[in-house]
Design a protein around this motif. Structure first.
Motif, PDB file in Angstrom:
ATOM      1  N   VAL A   1      34.661 -10.415  11.208  1.00 19.64           N
ATOM      2  CA  VAL A   1      33.207 -10.934  12.122  1.00 19.64           C
ATOM      3  C   VAL A   1      32.115 -10.050  12.014  1.00 19.64           C
ATOM      4  CG1 VAL A   1      34.780 -12.213  13.850  1.00 19.64           C
ATOM      5  CG2 VAL A   1      34.050  -9.892  14.010  1.00 19.64           C
ATOM      6  N   GLY A   2      31.137 -10.582  12.346  1.00 18.19           N
ATOM      7  CA  GLY A   2      29.629  -9.710  12.254  1.00 18.19           C
ATOM      8  C   GLY A   2      28.515 -10.594  12.211  1.00 18.19           C
ATOM      9  N   ARG A   3      27.482 -10.004  12.489  1.00 23.59           N
ATOM     10  CA  ARG A   3      25.979 -10.933  12.650  1.00 23.59           C
ATOM     11  C   ARG A   3      25.724 -11.502  11.227  1.00 23.59           C
ATOM     12  NH1 ARG A   3      22.298  -8.926  17.214  1.00 23.59           N
ATOM     13  NH2 ARG A   3      21.585 -10.958  16.781  1.00 23.59           N
TER      14      ARG A   3
ATOM     15  N   GLY B   1      24.006 -11.931   7.875  1.00 30.08           N
ATOM     16  CA  GLY B   1      23.524 -10.998   7.124  1.00 30.08           C
ATOM     17  C   GLY B   1      24.168  -9.938   7.068  1.00 30.08           C
ATOM     18  N   SER B   2      25.199  -9.748   7.844  1.00 33.89           N
ATOM     19  CA  SER B   2      26.074  -8.429   7.814  1.00 33.89           C
ATOM     20  C   SER B   2      26.860  -8.193   6.493  1.00 33.89           C
ATOM     21  CB  SER B   2      26.779  -8.349   9.186  1.00 33.89           C
ATOM     22  OG  SER B   2      27.693  -9.303   9.436  1.00 33.89           O
ATOM     23  N   GLY B   3      27.213  -9.452   5.834  1.00 31.37           N
ATOM     24  CA  GLY B   3      27.530  -9.142   4.573  1.00 31.37           C
ATOM     25  C   GLY B   3      29.362  -9.603   4.682  1.00 31.37           C
ATOM     26  N   LYS B   4      29.669 -10.471   5.467  1.00 27.15           N
ATOM     27  CA  LYS B   4      31.043 -10.919   5.527  1.00 27.15           C
ATOM     28  C   LYS B   4      31.660 -11.632   4.290  1.00 27.15           C
ATOM     29  CE  LYS B   4      29.956 -13.558   9.154  1.00 27.15           C
ATOM     30  NZ  LYS B   4      28.613 -13.218   9.794  1.00 27.15           N
ATOM     31  N   THR B   5      30.578 -12.448   3.788  1.00 27.29           N
ATOM     32  CA  THR B   5      30.847 -13.151   2.667  1.00 27.29           C
ATOM     33  C   THR B   5      30.825 -12.163   1.344  1.00 27.29           C
ATOM     34  OG1 THR B   5      30.201 -15.316   3.415  1.00 27.29           O
ATOM     35  CG2 THR B   5      30.032 -15.261   0.835  1.00 27.29           C
ATOM     36  N   ILE B   6      30.046 -11.447   1.369  1.00 28.96           N
ATOM     37  CA  ILE B   6      29.841 -10.297   0.235  1.00 28.96           C
ATOM     38  C   ILE B   6      31.480  -9.666   0.128  1.00 28.96           C
ATOM     39  CG2 ILE B   6      28.843  -8.106  -0.560  1.00 28.96           C
ATOM     40  CD1 ILE B   6      26.572  -9.152   0.449  1.00 28.96           C
ATOM     41  N   LEU B   7      31.920  -9.043   1.413  1.00 32.38           N
ATOM     42  CA  LEU B   7      33.203  -8.417   1.455  1.00 32.38           C
ATOM     43  C   LEU B   7      34.056  -9.469   1.124  1.00 32.38           C
ATOM     44  CD1 LEU B   7      34.916  -5.995   2.311  1.00 32.38           C
ATOM     45  CD2 LEU B   7      35.259  -7.115   4.780  1.00 32.38           C
ATOM     46  N   ALA B   8      34.301 -10.626   1.482  1.00 35.10           N
ATOM     47  CA  ALA B   8      35.345 -11.520   0.974  1.00 35.10           C
ATOM     48  C   ALA B   8      35.297 -11.611  -0.355  1.00 35.10           C
ATOM     49  CB  ALA B   8      35.145 -12.972   1.619  1.00 35.10           C
ATOM     50  N   ASN B   9      34.179 -11.862  -0.836  1.00 35.86           N
ATOM     51  CA  ASN B   9      34.089 -11.962  -2.518  1.00 35.86           C
ATOM     52  C   ASN B   9      34.495 -10.399  -3.417  1.00 35.86           C
ATOM     53  OD1 ASN B   9      33.469 -14.575  -2.680  1.00 35.86           O
ATOM     54  ND2 ASN B   9      31.076 -14.229  -2.426  1.00 35.86           N
ATOM     55  N   LYS B  10      34.317  -9.460  -2.605  1.00 38.35           N
ATOM     56  CA  LYS B  10      34.537  -8.128  -3.088  1.00 38.35           C
ATOM     57  C   LYS B  10      36.007  -8.138  -3.170  1.00 38.35           C
ATOM     58  CE  LYS B  10      30.651  -5.040  -2.412  1.00 38.35           C
ATOM     59  NZ  LYS B  10      30.297  -4.173  -1.470  1.00 38.35           N
ATOM     60  N   LEU B  11      36.710  -8.466  -2.253  1.00 43.59           N
ATOM     61  CA  LEU B  11      38.302  -8.559  -2.285  1.00 43.59           C
ATOM     62  C   LEU B  11      38.703  -8.961  -3.349  1.00 43.59           C
ATOM     63  CD1 LEU B  11      39.203  -9.041   1.497  1.00 43.59           C
ATOM     64  CD2 LEU B  11      39.621  -7.070   0.226  1.00 43.59           C
TER      65      LEU B  11
END
Lengths: 532, 566
Positions: free
Chosen positions: A353-355, A357-367
């Motif tokens: 979770v996170g506000r 623009g905090s990069g949730k999708t980015i983290l998912a894609n990084k995985l």
């Protein structure tokens, strides 16, 4: 381009061989005609008849070989088209999604429409280079090599005079072609602007309609449209000269023939047969010269196209296998997110979770290594993600992306997209995401075609089909990127419970802020908001 | 003739250029005549001064030929220029009309037609039309005139030989027709394969995130290779037909010369034939077959022009399902009957406060889908906060799309401020009712232009928009939206708020407008929104209960019916 031509050199050589024979015959037949015309006055009709019969045979033979030569060389052009298309496509699908989200990359817009235009129009102009242009260039060379000596034999002075025309052609070609190239590029740019504008307009048509912006858009379009027209007007001014210039040069050849050839007949250096043969020779050479102008246009168009194609092929897929990347075929214990100092264990249910623009999708894609990673950022079973072969990593970890894109196929095909499934299996998955009843309510049921973006389905329906599609693969680690956001609370709860039941013992990561979600998780990873 | 009908449909776009076309038409016979007369001059020279051995006489003919060649050149340049200019201007007009039409089509058209298809209608098809208009239509006329000119001059020279040559036109015609058919069929097949290939490419590009997220790139490559191979082979017979056609025609033209010589041998003994005539005929036989051979190419080209026109017409014929026709009709009938609008206005003003929006027995289904709404009726009063809840797929968003007339109701009616929405111009309706949809789209350009969307700046409240944008800290750093990849789904939704509120709408509709936004930010948005919305009308569609806490009334939608919840 050269690379592709070299690849098919055998075909080209065979084609060139056939072309040479065609040209030899093409030079031989006027000789026969010359003899025949000179025989006219001798009144030996028997010999004449035999000669004509022989010439007929030769003409038939020439037709056969010419057919073969054209077929062979044009087919090579098609081969090149095939190779180019394959290479461009295979390159495109390995580029990271960020490439397609940037709307411009090099010379080419990365919107689907522009990419299609490259893979059809630009590849087509290279095909023309590899087929039509190759044929004509070689044909011109051979025609000159074979015909010129014969012409010199017939009349030296006339042939020299004829040859002076060639510098004139070359002069015109050079003078015109640099201008054509400039205008051609201009036209291409304007055309790209127009098609990009239309593509954006239509992709965002729901926004434009919602804010009643049709009139303003029309006005903007008019600007682009006029820009394209003006560029074309310039190009036309130059292009209108090419055809007539080439034809006038052919006519000048005949003026020379009449002037010098006429004198030669008066001075008895030339027979009527010579004159006729010479006419045919000039005609043989005129066509190659005339196509020269056309070829120049082709070459320039080809250059522009090649540059556009290269600006796709040269994009370095920023994410690719390292030199000594390893295969990783199993997920045994844990994923470590070093920068966040968090660990996800095998079999856990995790929420990110996170506000905004905090990069949730980015983290998912990084995985999944769909996004660039730093060294030492993420480890799986102690191995740096960057050291794992993409293909093996991506068969362990899958994502349900946020945009819920559905292919323009049937619902059944969409669910069975990543894995072949029996109809019963498809239904089972649909039941799992609680959409079976809604699908069967459609007139065509599972065979209903969903529109370009599955528009006739609601957002929640699309989301659930997208989940089913990923569940079909059943990877070791599944990431659902905000996949329940369009569902009402009760549906979300049901779907979530079913997913968790189905994925017992496997790792499932949810991105999102759904209250329902948080109740069922083993751990919650909260991302810090970026500082504004 | 179907093709004639197609040509007719081009007429309105060519009309402004009639004068130029007539001029080009007048030039046509001149450039043909100056082309086809050339062998006659050759014959005159050979049978005249050359035969008689007069050098100065030869000079005259050489200069004459040169003059004619020069005239021919000038007129041809002029002709190409005019025709290309008309062609491009016409296509620019067509393109504009297509876009204009496209913009006025209803959303159901865009549901049915992928973006890529419409883009290619307006770009590659139009390129094709411009190219083939000049390369096909105009050159066909030129060729026909050239053939006519040559035939006239040939028969003038010697009708015996002309007949022989003309006989060869028959096999050429037959051969051309034969191969043309093969060629066309094969081209059609190839085009079908190509469009399959292209839509596969397009799907993979748009859906690249899915392709990669499910590790299906290898599978996609394989499938593309298969389609690509099919397209490659679809061209086989076209290549073959093309090669055979051009070789056969070349052969026939040689045979024609041979026949010419054979017949001449009979005639020359009868002393009716001169050397000059034979030489002129050798030239004619070559130059007659060239335009005929070109004709076959031109017909291929023109076929693609017709295809382009057909597609253009298809798009222009697409009915404008939702138009402002009703409002115009009403205005007109008001004028005609001299009806005082004041009474109507009074009535609607009275209705206004109680029933700002009324749905009356509304029924709706998408094109061929199941019924979504079945007899939906409800009222919204001015200044009230309404919420609509319901399961996913129950048709909540559909209600809003009907309210802003993105789709037309099948039955029943929707009334806004006492007037059927059909009677309000769409632009006015959509400015009155601002909807924040769940889906967004970010246009290329900067953040500001994405907020303003071409609206009149003086009527926009940029300060209000900015307040919303500040809630997404990531956005305030953005100057340029070219790299849209950096905008997250949640940020897009914030942009949606700014877009809608910048125009200070009286009626605001939120359609799952915060579904992708975290709870904290969502609360901040609602706080800001509540300050603004005081005294204005708000309709919220949501499935998160906390978002509808402040509603005055809650409606529930299920099985196509709507009920008031307490």
């Amino acid at each position: 381009m050269l690379k592709y031509i070299v690849k098919h050199y055998k075909g080209y050589l065979l084609g060139f061989f056939c072309l040479t024979i065609t040209n030899l015959l093409g030079a031989y037949i006027p000789q026969l005609i010359k003899q025949a015309i000179d025989m006219l006055s001798s009144l030996d009709s028997d010999a004449l008849f035999k000669l004509l019969l022989w010439a007929t045979l030769m003409a038939v033979l020439m037709a056969l070989i010419r057919t073969a030569s054209r077929q062979i060389i044009f087919a090579r052009g098609r081969e090149i088209e095939f190779d180019l298309k394959k290479d461009i496509f295979n390159h495109l699908v390995t580029l990271p999604p960020s490439y397609f989200a940037n709307k411009q990359e090099g010379l080419v817009s990365t919107q689907a429409g522009s990419l299609i235009s490259v893979i059809t129009n630009d590849v087509q102009s290279l095909r023309m280079l590899g087929g039509f242009a190759m044929l004509n260039v070689f044909n011109t060379l051979v025609a000159f090599a074979i015909t010129l000596p014969l012409m010199f034999q017939l009349h030296e002075k006339l042939t020299w005079a004829f040859l002076t025309l060639i510098p004139i052609v070359v002069f015109f070609v050079i003078a015109l072609s640099s201008k054509i190239k400039t205008y051609q590029t201009w036209v291409q740019e304007e055309l790209a602007k127009v098609s990009e504008f239309i593509e954006q307009n239509l992709s965002g048509i729901h926004i434009i309609k919602a804010y009643a912006q049709e009139a303003a858009e029309l006005k903007r379009f008019e600007g682009f449209n006029n820009g394209l027209r003006d560029a074309y007007m310039k190009l036309i001014q130059v292009r209108s000269f090419i055809g007539p210039v080439m034809r006038v040069i052919a006519s000048l050849g005949f003026v020379l023939l009449l002037y010098i050839g006429g004198q030669a007949i008066i001075e008895q250096e030339f027979s009527a047969g010579d004159f006729a043969a010479y006419t045919l020779y000039i005609q043989r050479l005129i066509w190659p010269i005339a196509t020269l102008g056309w070829l120049i246009t082709l070459v320039y168009r080809g250059q522009v196209s090649q540059a556009r194609i290269n600006s796709i092929l040269d994009v370095d897929p920023s994410i690719k296998d390292r030199e000594n990347a390893i295969e990783k075929n199993s997920f045994d214990s844990k994923i470590e997110l070093k920068t966040l100092a968090r660990t996800i264990n095998k079999g856990e249910k995790v929420a990110i979770v996170g506000r905004i623009g905090s990069g949730k999708t980015i983290l998912a894609n990084k995985l999944m290594h769909l996004k660039e990673l730093e060294d030492g950022e993420i480890f799986i079973d102690g191995v740096d993600l960057k050291d794992i072969k993409l293909d093996s990593l991506r068969s362990l970890i899958n994502i349900v992306p946020q945009n819920n894109f559905l292919f323009s196929n049937s619902i059944a095909e969409n669910i069975a997209y990543a894995r072949e499934l029996e109809p019963e299996q498809i239904e089972e998955l649909a039941k799992l995401v609680c959409i079976h009843d809604e699908i069967t309510a459609l007139p065509e049921g599972y065979q209903s075609i969903v529109g370009e973006r599955g528009v006739t389905l609601s957002g929640g329906q699309r989301q659930r089909i997208a989940i089913a599609r990923a569940l079909a693969v059943d990877p070791e680690v599944l990431i659902l990127d905000d996949s329940l956001s369009s569902l009402d609370e009760i549906s979300a709860r049901n779907v979530l419970c079913n997913i968790l039941k189905q994925r017992q013992g496997k790792t499932t990561i949810f991105v999102g802020h759904n209250q329902v979600l948080l109740e069922h998780m083993d751990q919650v990873i909260e991302l810090e908001a970026v500082d504004g | 003739m179907d093709n004639l009908k197609l040509l007719k449909s081009l007429y309105p776009f060519i009309k402004p250029y009639c004068r130029q076309l007539i001029l080009a038409g007048l030039i046509l016979p001149i450039s043909s005549a100056t082309y086809s007369v050339q062998p006659i001059i050759l014959q005159q020279a050979i049978d005249g001064p050359v035969k008689e051995g007069r050098l100065e006489g030869l000079w005259f003919y050489v200069l004459l030929l040169l003059g004619i060649v020069a005239i021919n050149f000038l007129f041809q340049v002029l002709q190409f220029f005019i025709m290309n200019k008309v062609g491009q201007s016409m296509v620019a007009n067509v393109r504009y009309s297509l876009f204009e039409h496209l913009e006025s089509l209803s959303m159901s058209f865009f549901d049915r037609n992928p973006v890529g298809k419409s883009v290619s209608r307006m770009t590659s098809d139009m390129e094709q039309l411009a190219e083939s208009f000049v390369g096909g239509l105009v050159l066909i006329l030129l060729d026909v005139f050239n053939i006519l000119g040559i035939l006239i001059f040939m028969f003038y020279l010697n009708w015996n030989l002309s007949l022989i040559i003309s006989v060869f036109l028959i096999p050429i015609y037959l051969v051309t027709i034969h191969y043309q058919k093969i060629f066309r069929d094969s081209n059609l097949r190839a085009r079908e394969e190509l469009s399959k290939l292209n839509s596969f490419l397009q799907q993979n590009v748009i859906g690249i995130s899915v392709v990669q997220a499910l590790n299906s790139t290898a599978k996609s490559m394989e499938k593309f290779a298969k389609n690509n191979r099919k397209y490659f082979h679809a061209n086989d017979s076209a290549i073959k037909a093309d090669a055979q056609l051009s070789a056969t025609i070349e052969m026939i033209s040689i045979l024609a010369i041979l026949a010419l010589i054979f017949i001449s041998s009979k005639l020359i003994s009868a002393m009716v034939l001169t050397l000059g005539v034979i030489l002129a005929f050798v030239q004619y036989s070559q130059s007659l077959f060239e335009p005929i051979r070109n004709l076959s190419d031109r017909f291929t080209v023109i076929q693609s022009a017709f295809t382009a026109i057909e597609r253009m017409q298809e798009l222009l014929d697409e009915p404008i399902e939702i138009s402002d026709r009703h409002c115009e009709e009403e205005r007109r009938s008001n004028l005609m009957h001299n009806q005082k609008p004041s009474t109507r206005l009074l009535r609607s003003a009275r209705n206004d406060d109680e029933h700002l929006i009324q749905f009356k027995n509304v029924q709706f289904k998408y094109d061929d889908g199941p019924k979504v709404l079945d007899d939906v009726s409800f009222d919204v009063e001015r200044g009230k906060k309404i919420a609509i809840v319901g399961k996913t797929g129950s048709g909540k968003s559909t209600i809003i799309k009907l309210l802003t007339r993105l789709y037309e109701v099948n039955q029943g009616s929707i009334i806004l401020e006492g007037k059927k929405i059909k009677e309000t111009p769409q632009a006015e309706l959509r400015t009155k009712v601002a909807v924040i949809h769940q889906d967004s789209y970010i246009f290329a350009g900067d953040l500001e232009s994405n907020i303003k969307l071409g609206r009149d700046e003086s009527k926009l409240d940029m300060d209000l928009a900015r307040k919303f944008l500040e809630l997404a800290p990531g956005l305030s750093q953005l100057r340029d939206l070219q790299s849209a990849s950096r905008i997250s789904a949640g940020e897009e939704q914030v942009i949606n708020f700014a877009r809608a509120l910048v125009a200070r709408p009286e009626i605001l509709v939120l359609d799952e407008a915060t579904a992708k936004i975290d709870l904290e930010t969502e609360q901040a948005i609602y706080k800001l929104l509540n300050e603004y919305i005081e005294g204005k009308t708000l309709i919220t569609i949501a499935h998160r209960m906390q978002t509808i806490e402040n509603a005055d009334q809650v409606y529930e939608l299920s099985d196509g019916k709507i009920t008031l919840k307490s």
